[in-house]
Design an enzyme around this catalytic site. Structure first.
Site, short mmCIF file in Angstrom:
data_model
loop_
_atom_site.label_atom_id
_atom_site.label_comp_id
_atom_site.label_asym_id
_atom_site.label_seq_id
_atom_site.Cartn_x
_atom_site.Cartn_y
_atom_site.Cartn_z
CB CYS A 115 -0.93 0.00 1.21
SG CYS A 115 -1.95 -1.48 1.26
CG HIS A 256 -3.43 3.00 2.61
ND1 HIS A 256 -3.69 2.80 1.27
CD2 HIS A 256 -3.62 1.79 3.21
CE1 HIS A 256 -4.01 1.54 1.08
NE2 HIS A 256 -3.97 0.91 2.23
CG ASN A 286 -6.62 -1.28 1.23
OD1 ASN A 286 -5.89 -0.78 0.37
ND2 ASN A 286 -6.14 -1.90 2.30
#
Ligand code: UT7
Length: 329
Positions: A115, A256, A286
């Protein structure tokens, strides 16, 4: 020493059209819209069809960027794709993007930092441009996480989505740089918390891998949650410190988007009001490497930030890895 600065010319994003809602998931696994919403903040996510690969999304986002700036593909010197869902293990997804765009003069490679991948890729491009090696770089975060999602595992399948974002960078004078700081970190000792165990050289594809469902994301959510809060706070503070700025100097923080509770903990710790923290995980879930760049692109398009504003991107993910960057729009 940097010879040049890095200017952000344009951003773009590309999302698959198909929407998968929490209600849809209720029909697939033992979950509820209520659980997903209260535990994560996610309401829906985008999902690619079987004919769409990560490079298709990456090419879509890149075309938006090239069109906006009137840049021809031949002018691009460097393409970096951050992804944990490459089209195949090799060639790199960046090479597929080069082919799709006709960017025949570009050097191409992928970056894998889960990520945090987009910010890691941005750091690579920044260094190549600042040192004078390359002039125009396309940096992309692109994922088709729904292809490595175990649709029988309710603890993970509600979390992820697909999408791609891209930024075009070019060389400028050192004092006009758009990227004021980048802070990166990693801890391989916590490799077990989030991983794709099967299909690599440790456990090549086999019947055993498929039987044990090791071709899908495996995650220890509770442990990750704790590390995510600590490391996102650390990274966001360090990147601000590196360029002599404070949280109150930011027009927007783009964290994030793994879990709204992580974002809230970060926001409280660095004392930012809600309107200065970007959230879009309700729409997309996500998207790993694609998350922060899609967030930046949406914030610009929605007028949440304007030219001259300071924005910070901060991310955390498998590896473990974490990263933050302060940029001037
Ligand atoms: O992007 C990289 C970084 N990723 C992250 O940072 C993710 C961080 N972790 C998280 O966001 C959260 O840990 C999750 C959203 C993944 C999970 O939330 P949680 O509050 O930590 O839940 P949990 O894993 O502790 O599970 C609580 C309960 C369990 O039931 P019991 O054992 O208490 O009876 C789970 O079985 O919730 C159950 N559960 C679900 N129930 C309904 C887990 N998934 C679901 C589900 N629907 N989808």
């Amino acid at each position: 020493m940097a010879k040049y600065g890095v200017k952000i010319l344009a951003t773009g994003s590309f999302l698959p059209e198909k929407v998968l809602t929490n209600k849809d998931l209720e029909r697939m696994v033992d979950t509820t819209d209520e659980w997903i919403t209260t535990r994560t903040g996610i309401k829906e996510r985008r999902i690619t069809d079987e004919n769409t690969a990560t490079s298709d999304l990456a090419i879509g986002a890149s075309k938006v960027v090239l069109q906006q700036t009137g840049t021809s593909p031949e002018e691009i010197d460097l393409i970096i794709v951050a992804t944990i869902t490459p089209d195949m293990l090799f060639p790199s997804t960046a090479c597929f993007v080069q082919k799709g765009l006709g960017a025949k003069n570009a050097v191409c490679f992928d970056v894998l930092a889960a990520c945090s991948g987009f910010i890691y890729a941005l750091a690579c491009a920044k260094n190549f441009i600042e040192s004078g090696v390359y002039k125009n770089a396309l940096v992309i975060g692109a994922e088709t996480l729904t292809k490595i999602t175990d649709w029988q595992d309710r603890s993970t399948c509600v979390l992820f989505g697909d999408g791609a974002g891209a930024v075009l960078l070019t060389r400028t004078d050192e004092d006009k740089s758009s990227i004021l700081s980048v802070y990166l970190g990693a801890d391989g000792n916590q490799d077990d918390l989030l991983k794709l165990p099967g299909g690599g050289s440790r456990k090549p594809f086999s019947k055993d891998v498929l039987d044990k469902r090791l071709q899908y994301i495996s995650m220890n959510g509770r442990q990750l949650f704790k590390s995510a809060v600590i490391k996102m706070i650390e990274a966001s503070e360090k990147a601000l410190e590196m360029c002599g700025r404070k949280p109150e100097d930011l027009a927007l923080l783009i964290p994030h988007q793994a879990n709204l509770r992580i974002i809230d903990a970060l926001r409280e710790r660095i004392s930012l009001p809600k309107e200065k923290v970007f959230v879009n995980l309700d729409k997309y879930g996500n998207m790993s490497s694609a998350t922060t760049i899609i967030g930046l692109d949406e914030a610009i398009r929605e007028g949440r930030v304007k030219s001259g504003d300071l924005v910070e991107l901060v991310a955390f993910g498998g590896g473990l890895t974490w990263a933050a960057t302060v940029i001037r729009i």
